[in-house]
Design a protein around this motif. Structure first.
Motif: not given
Ligand SMILES: [Fe+2]
Ligand SMILES: [Fe+2]
Length: 263
Positions: A109-111, A113-115, A146-148, A244-246
């Protein structure tokens, strides 16, 4: 003389997120079981697709023609929307128990949301919107917090249970970011206007402190994993990926702070 800021921002978003999308496809492919060949092949197709995008990207420069960049944005948008659909399909198959993979549903689900975020950014850029506008500050923070928070949970669950101290630390980060996320949602309901800049800048500051400390934790975890000094199910590339996302979130907070201070 610097070129068009939309060109620069588009190239920057594509550079960051295409690599992220390629890695998601890799993580998905590694998480499937041996009989899920079709899904593995689809994931591999996405690796190749985003590699081609990276290759195309390398031919653009900051002086590239805006219209060409806009056309490229649309092309990459199609790819992001397509991998989003694939991720949602994998999630549906998982949630209906038609497949069991080694990727948590929350991660799939998380990935996705990133897409969706990436696809949306490309659409915004083609609509002439540069960085997310200041009134979108809270919404964007809700997304990234939420990602973090999810990352902290993944790390906590993928570490070997015997790594008690690190598991505890990851759990603390998870709690910390859940709180920050709720705080952001509270603020979202209040819909602060532009006169409430001090509230927003304090909010960003709090987030920055926590993200910087999570980023450092991820960096340490990455180094320990790379040196094979801890036990986990975490791919070294996944550790680097979340790091890298952080870093990206920190850059975006800086961007907002600049916008808020009126530049
Ligand atoms: Fe992520
Ligand atoms: Fe990611």
């Amino acid at each position: 003389m610097a070129g068009n800021p939309i060109v620069a921002r588009s190239l920057d978003e594509i550079k960051f997120w295409s690599r992220i999308m390629k890695e998601h496809a890799l993580f998905l492919s590694l998480g499937f079981t041996y009989e899920q060949k079709q899904l593995i092949e689809e994931a591999q197709g996405y690796i190749a697709l985003f590699e081609r995008i990276e290759e195309k990207l390398s031919r653009f420069t900051l002086d590239s023609d805006l219209r060409q960049v806009q056309a490229f944005n649309s092309e990459v948008y199609q790819a992001a929307a397509s991998i989003y659909g694939y991720k949602r399909k994998v999630l549906d198959l998982t949630l209906s128990c038609k497949i069991i993979t080694n990727n948590f549903p929350l991660l799939v689900d998380h990935i996705s949301r990133e897409a969706a975020y990436f696809a949306n950014r490309l659409q915004e850029l083609n609509a002439g919107k540069l960085a997310p506008t200041p009134d979108k500050v809270i919404e964007e923070n809700v997304f990234f917090l939420k990602i973090m928070a999810d990352h902290a949970k993944f790390i906590g669950h993928l570490l070997d249970p015997s790594e008690r101290k690190l598991v505890d630390q990851a759990r603390e980060f998870s709690h910390d970011f859940d709180q920050l996320l709720f705080q952001a949602v509270d603020l979202e309901y209040m819909r602060p206007q532009s006169e409430t800049k001090p509230i927003l800048s304090h909010f960003l500051n709090q987030n920055k402190v926590s993200v910087a400390s999570l980023r450092d934790f991820k960096k340490t975890a990455r180094e320990l994993i790379e040196a094979c000094r801890i036990k986990s199910n975490i791919h070294p590339l996944l550790a680097d990926h979340t790091f890298r996302e952080a870093e990206r979130f920190l850059e975006i907070i800086d961007l907002f702070e600049t916008n808020l201070s009126g530049r």
